[in-house]
Design a protein around this motif. Structure first.
Motif, short mmCIF file in Angstrom:
data_model
loop_
_atom_site.label_atom_id
_atom_site.label_comp_id
_atom_site.label_asym_id
_atom_site.label_seq_id
_atom_site.Cartn_x
_atom_site.Cartn_y
_atom_site.Cartn_z
N HIS A 145 0.83 -1.21 0.00
CA HIS A 145 0.00 0.00 0.00
C HIS A 145 0.86 1.26 0.00
O HIS A 145 1.72 1.42 0.87
N CYS A 149 -0.07 3.03 7.05
CA CYS A 149 -1.34 2.72 7.71
C CYS A 149 -1.11 2.54 9.21
O CYS A 149 -0.05 2.08 9.63
N PRO A 150 -2.10 2.88 10.03
CA PRO A 150 -3.49 3.22 9.68
C PRO A 150 -3.74 4.70 9.36
O PRO A 150 -4.85 5.06 9.03
N ARG A 153 -4.79 5.42 4.97
CA ARG A 153 -5.44 4.29 4.30
C ARG A 153 -6.12 4.76 3.02
O ARG A 153 -6.23 5.93 2.74
N THR A 173 3.25 0.50 3.13
CA THR A 173 2.85 -0.46 4.15
C THR A 173 2.62 -1.82 3.49
O THR A 173 1.86 -1.91 2.53
N ASP A 182 -7.66 -1.46 3.86
CA ASP A 182 -6.30 -1.32 4.39
C ASP A 182 -6.29 -1.40 5.92
O ASP A 182 -5.59 -0.64 6.59
N THR A 183 -7.07 -2.33 6.46
CA THR A 183 -7.15 -2.49 7.92
C THR A 183 -6.55 -3.81 8.41
O THR A 183 -6.62 -4.10 9.60
N SER A 238 -6.49 6.74 12.61
CA SER A 238 -6.76 6.09 11.34
C SER A 238 -7.47 7.06 10.42
O SER A 238 -8.42 7.73 10.83
#
Length: 267
Positions: A145, A149-150, A153, A173, A182-183, A238
């Motif tokens: 990614h 993150c978080p 995101r 990430t 993206d969690t 986040s």
């Protein structure tokens, strides 16, 4: 280690460069190539319009036009050189089974993955994956990614970290896909000494991958070997971000050029 790469069929960086990289340290068992329809692309535009509203969406469109006519030519030339470097470093991929689909969640994707029997899949797709897809590989589907993150995101995390002047959060990430955006569990952060005054956000996004290929390959080996442990992000903020705005791009570049002489003077 058996791997599958999912990417967009028209993305040469992924289809040629990253495929060759994956094949250099793993058994690349398959390629899932996404060929999106016009309606799918229009649906993504409608979602962004609904998310930011009509006035801010004009800012998004302005950024698209600015990038296309002012920045894209230089970035495309740079990307062509980098792709040549990758092809010179790694062997071209040939004979790998391919599946071409318009949807990453099509039933035939699940069947194709089951036949490939991958340990990992690397997903380089703009489409969110369903459980029936990301649960097929033994050790899950990984995303590289572009964003930390978080905090950053969803889309264009590198751009927004730069625009927010959150320079310690400009990077990549490595995470495993779950049901959220993206969690999923995070297995690593990667960056490089970026030049924000002279590099575009698109170039930064690609360089956080290119400059960390060896480290990413090792981390994937660790995940399959069972020695990698997710990073604890409990208590961290986040944020869900979207497409770049021209107003924020211009403000970022002004700040970056102002900061660059100060950094040189400090040295």
């Amino acid at each position: 280690m058996r791997t599958v790469l999912m990417c967009h069929a028209d993305d040469a960086f992924d289809r040629q460069g990253l495929a060759a990289w994956l094949a250099s340290f793993s058994d690349l068992a398959g390629l899932v190539l996404i060929e999106e329809t016009g309606e799918q692309k229009r649906a993504r535009v409608r979602r962004e319009l609904k998310r930011v509203g009509p006035w801010r969406f004009l800012d998004v469109l302005a950024m698209r036009f600015y990038y296309r006519f002012r920045l894209a030519a230089a970035d495309n030339a740079w990307m062509g050189e980098r792709l040549g470097d990758l092809r010179a470093r790694f062997n071209d991929v040939a004979g790998v089974p391919e599946l071409r689909v318009s949807s990453a969640n099509a039933p035939e994707v699940a069947r194709f993955l089951a036949a490939c029997e991958p340990d990992l899949m690397i997903a380089r797709s703009k489409q969110l994956l369903s459980k029936r897809i990301y649960r097929v590989p033994r050790h899950g589907c990984l995303v590289m990614h572009p964003g930390i993150c978080p905090e950053y995101r969803n889309a264009h995390g590198c751009f927004w970290a730069l625009a927010e002047r959150d320079l310690d959060k400009v990077g990549l990430t490595l995470l495993r896909i779950d049901a959220g955006i993206d969690t999923g569990p995070i297995y690593g952060y990667y960056t490089y000494p970026f030049d924000e005054a002279n590099e575009s956000h698109v170039r930064v996004q690609y360089r956080v991958v290119l400059d960390n290929l060896d480290a990413l390959a090792q981390r994937m080996r660790d995940i399959v070997a069972g020695t990698a442990r997710p990073i604890d992000v409990a208590g961290r903020p986040s944020g869900v971000w979207g497409q770049p705005w021209l107003s924020r791009y211009l403000r970022w570049k002004r700040a970056a050029r102002t900061a660059a002489p100060a950094a040189v003077a400090a040295e």
